[in-house]
Design a protein around this motif. Structure first.
Motif, PDB file in Angstrom:
ATOM      1  N   UNK A  87      38.432 -16.237 -59.466  1.00 17.43           N
ATOM      2  CA  UNK A  87      39.146 -15.018 -59.062  1.00 17.43           C
ATOM      3  C   UNK A  87      38.276 -13.779 -59.262  1.00 17.43           C
ATOM      4  N   UNK A  88      37.458 -13.769 -60.334  1.00 15.96           N
ATOM      5  CA  UNK A  88      36.546 -12.639 -60.547  1.00 15.96           C
ATOM      6  C   UNK A  88      35.483 -12.594 -59.452  1.00 15.96           C
ATOM      7  N   UNK A  89      34.990 -13.770 -59.042  1.00 11.86           N
ATOM      8  CA  UNK A  89      34.001 -13.819 -57.964  1.00 11.86           C
ATOM      9  C   UNK A  89      34.614 -13.356 -56.649  1.00 11.86           C
ATOM     10  N   UNK A  90      35.854 -13.745 -56.380  1.00 10.43           N
ATOM     11  CA  UNK A  90      36.526 -13.316 -55.153  1.00 10.43           C
ATOM     12  C   UNK A  90      36.754 -11.803 -55.158  1.00 10.43           C
ATOM     13  N   UNK A  91      37.117 -11.259 -56.315  1.00 12.15           N
ATOM     14  CA  UNK A  91      37.310  -9.812 -56.423  1.00 12.15           C
ATOM     15  C   UNK A  91      35.995  -9.070 -56.202  1.00 12.15           C
ATOM     16  N   UNK A  92      34.927  -9.581 -56.787  1.00 13.23           N
ATOM     17  CA  UNK A  92      33.620  -8.944 -56.612  1.00 13.23           C
ATOM     18  C   UNK A  92      33.188  -9.004 -55.150  1.00 13.23           C
ATOM     19  N   UNK A  93      33.447 -10.125 -54.481  1.00 13.35           N
ATOM     20  CA  UNK A  93      33.083 -10.242 -53.067  1.00 13.35           C
ATOM     21  C   UNK A  93      33.903  -9.276 -52.216  1.00 13.35           C
ATOM     22  N   UNK A  94      35.182  -9.141 -52.528  1.00 12.70           N
ATOM     23  CA  UNK A  94      36.032  -8.189 -51.795  1.00 12.70           C
ATOM     24  C   UNK A  94      35.533  -6.759 -51.989  1.00 12.70           C
ATOM     25  N   UNK A  95      35.100  -6.419 -53.203  1.00  9.74           N
ATOM     26  CA  UNK A  95      34.554  -5.079 -53.459  1.00  9.74           C
ATOM     27  C   UNK A  95      33.271  -4.858 -52.670  1.00  9.74           C
ATOM     28  N   UNK A  96      32.406  -5.885 -52.623  1.00 10.74           N
ATOM     29  CA  UNK A  96      31.162  -5.752 -51.842  1.00 10.74           C
ATOM     30  C   UNK A  96      31.466  -5.583 -50.361  1.00 10.74           C
ATOM     31  N   UNK A  97      32.440  -6.352 -49.843  1.00  8.00           N
ATOM     32  CA  UNK A  97      32.804  -6.240 -48.434  1.00  8.00           C
ATOM     33  C   UNK A  97      33.365  -4.853 -48.118  1.00  8.00           C
ATOM     34  N   UNK A  98      34.193  -4.327 -49.023  1.00  6.14           N
ATOM     35  CA  UNK A  98      34.772  -2.997 -48.806  1.00  6.14           C
ATOM     36  C   UNK A  98      33.678  -1.932 -48.784  1.00  6.14           C
ATOM     37  N   UNK A  99      32.717  -2.042 -49.709  1.00 12.07           N
ATOM     38  CA  UNK A  99      31.612  -1.074 -49.725  1.00 12.07           C
ATOM     39  C   UNK A  99      30.764  -1.192 -48.471  1.00 12.07           C
ATOM     40  N   UNK A 100      30.541  -2.424 -48.000  1.00 15.48           N
ATOM     41  CA  UNK A 100      29.758  -2.629 -46.778  1.00 15.48           C
ATOM     42  C   UNK A 100      30.456  -2.018 -45.568  1.00 15.48           C
ATOM     43  N   UNK A 101      31.787  -2.134 -45.512  1.00 16.19           N
ATOM     44  CA  UNK A 101      32.532  -1.550 -44.390  1.00 16.19           C
ATOM     45  C   UNK A 101      32.459  -0.020 -44.427  1.00 16.19           C
ATOM     46  N   UNK A 102      32.514   0.546 -45.627  1.00 14.54           N
ATOM     47  CA  UNK A 102      32.413   2.007 -45.750  1.00 14.54           C
ATOM     48  C   UNK A 102      31.029   2.470 -45.296  1.00 14.54           C
ATOM     49  N   UNK A 103      29.995   1.745 -45.707  1.00 16.46           N
ATOM     50  CA  UNK A 103      28.632   2.105 -45.319  1.00 16.46           C
ATOM     51  C   UNK A 103      28.452   1.971 -43.810  1.00 16.46           C
ATOM     52  N   UNK A 104      28.993   0.893 -43.228  1.00 15.86           N
ATOM     53  CA  UNK A 104      28.886   0.695 -41.780  1.00 15.86           C
ATOM     54  C   UNK A 104      29.620   1.802 -41.020  1.00 15.86           C
ATOM     55  N   UNK A 105      30.803   2.173 -41.497  1.00 11.88           N
ATOM     56  CA  UNK A 105      31.564   3.245 -40.848  1.00 11.88           C
ATOM     57  C   UNK A 105      30.824   4.569 -40.932  1.00 11.88           C
ATOM     58  N   UNK A 106      30.197   4.825 -42.080  1.00  8.32           N
ATOM     59  CA  UNK A 106      29.416   6.045 -42.245  1.00  8.32           C
ATOM     60  C   UNK A 106      28.235   6.058 -41.271  1.00  8.32           C
ATOM     61  N   UNK A 107      27.580   4.916 -41.118  1.00  6.46           N
ATOM     62  CA  UNK A 107      26.474   4.806 -40.171  1.00  6.46           C
ATOM     63  C   UNK A 107      26.931   5.020 -38.741  1.00  6.46           C
ATOM     64  N   UNK A 108      28.088   4.463 -38.385  1.00  8.88           N
ATOM     65  CA  UNK A 108      28.638   4.662 -37.036  1.00  8.88           C
ATOM     66  C   UNK A 108      28.947   6.141 -36.789  1.00  8.88           C
ATOM     67  N   UNK A 109      29.474   6.812 -37.801  1.00  9.20           N
ATOM     68  CA  UNK A 109      29.806   8.226 -37.646  1.00  9.20           C
ATOM     69  C   UNK A 109      28.533   9.050 -37.436  1.00  9.20           C
ATOM     70  N   UNK A 110      27.487   8.756 -38.211  1.00  6.37           N
ATOM     71  CA  UNK A 110      26.223   9.477 -38.046  1.00  6.37           C
ATOM     72  C   UNK A 110      25.604   9.186 -36.689  1.00  6.37           C
ATOM     73  N   UNK A 111      25.689   7.939 -36.235  1.00  6.77           N
ATOM     74  CA  UNK A 111      25.135   7.585 -34.922  1.00  6.77           C
ATOM     75  C   UNK A 111      25.894   8.297 -33.808  1.00  6.77           C
ATOM     76  N   UNK A 112      27.212   8.375 -33.918  1.00  4.50           N
ATOM     77  CA  UNK A 112      27.983   9.050 -32.873  1.00  4.50           C
ATOM     78  C   UNK A 112      27.676  10.549 -32.845  1.00  4.50           C
ATOM     79  N   UNK A 113      27.451  11.148 -34.016  1.00  2.00           N
ATOM     80  CA  UNK A 113      27.071  12.562 -34.039  1.00  2.00           C
ATOM     81  C   UNK A 113      25.710  12.768 -33.370  1.00  2.00           C
ATOM     82  N   UNK A 114      24.774  11.861 -33.656  1.00  3.66           N
ATOM     83  CA  UNK A 114      23.447  11.965 -33.046  1.00  3.66           C
ATOM     84  C   UNK A 114      23.530  11.804 -31.534  1.00  3.66           C
TER      85      UNK A 114
END
Length: 187
Positions: free
Chosen positions: A92-119
């Motif tokens: 369960x701790x490993x699953x929680x850590x993986x979910x946290x990593x996935x959430x951070x990756x989605x935030x980073x990807x969304x931030x990259x998409x926003x910067x790309x759309x501005x460019x």
């Protein structure tokens, strides 16, 4: 439930007190150490138990030394050797850590998409100010497509034709478009 292995190093400093104050100094010290370990661990979070072993050892040692002093026993040190977690808790701790990593990756990807759309918007604004820049980009795209080994068929159109259609669409007002839709409804 967490399994903890700990070792208590003690010595009898006053043999008379150790015999008169307690019936069995070894088992009494052992039971007191288990109880103290359970109490100290119960007041800590799992992350504290895993990361602060030395601090817990010092705390347990001082509590035990103070409690066994009237028995003529000196606790020299306590070492928390091993902390074992059940397999289900580890999963369960490993699953929680993986979910946290996935959430951070989605935030980073969304931030990259926003910067790309501005460019892209900035580039589109610059190109719309200069028709020559748009024509050069059009030719660069054609060059890129033709350099690849594929069977893409390209029909080059002058940019002016496309801009003429776009300008005609914006000049047409609501009255003109209403006439077209009314005519289409009659037939």
């Amino acid at each position: 439930t967490v399994s903890v292995d700990a070792v208590v190093y003690y010595k009898v400093v006053n043999p008379i007190l150790s015999v008169t104050a307690v019936s069995d100094v070894d088992s009494s010290t052992k039971y007191l150490a288990q109880t103290t370990l359970r109490n100290v661990l119960g007041s800590r979070t799992l992350s504290e138990i895993l990361s602060e072993r030395d601090a817990m050892s010092q705390s347990i040692s001082s509590i035990l030394d103070e409690a066994t002093d009237p028995w003529g026993v000196k606790v020299e040190r306590v070492e928390v050797k091993d902390v074992r977690l059940p397999q289900q808790l580890q999963r369960s701790m490993a699953a929680e850590a993986e979910a946290n990593r996935d959430a951070k990756a989605k935030v980073i990807a969304a931030d990259g998409e926003m910067k790309a759309s501005r460019s892209l918007k900035e580039a589109a604004d610059i190109m719309s100010e200069s028709p020559a820049a748009l024509q050069l980009r059009y030719l660069q795209t054609l060059t890129t497509i033709s350099a690849e080994k594929n069977s893409t068929v390209i029909f080059p159109l002058p940019i002016e034709i496309l801009s003429h259609f776009n300008a005609g669409r914006t000049k047409m007002g609501p009255e003109e478009t209403r006439g077209y839709s009314e005519t289409a409804q009659k037939y």
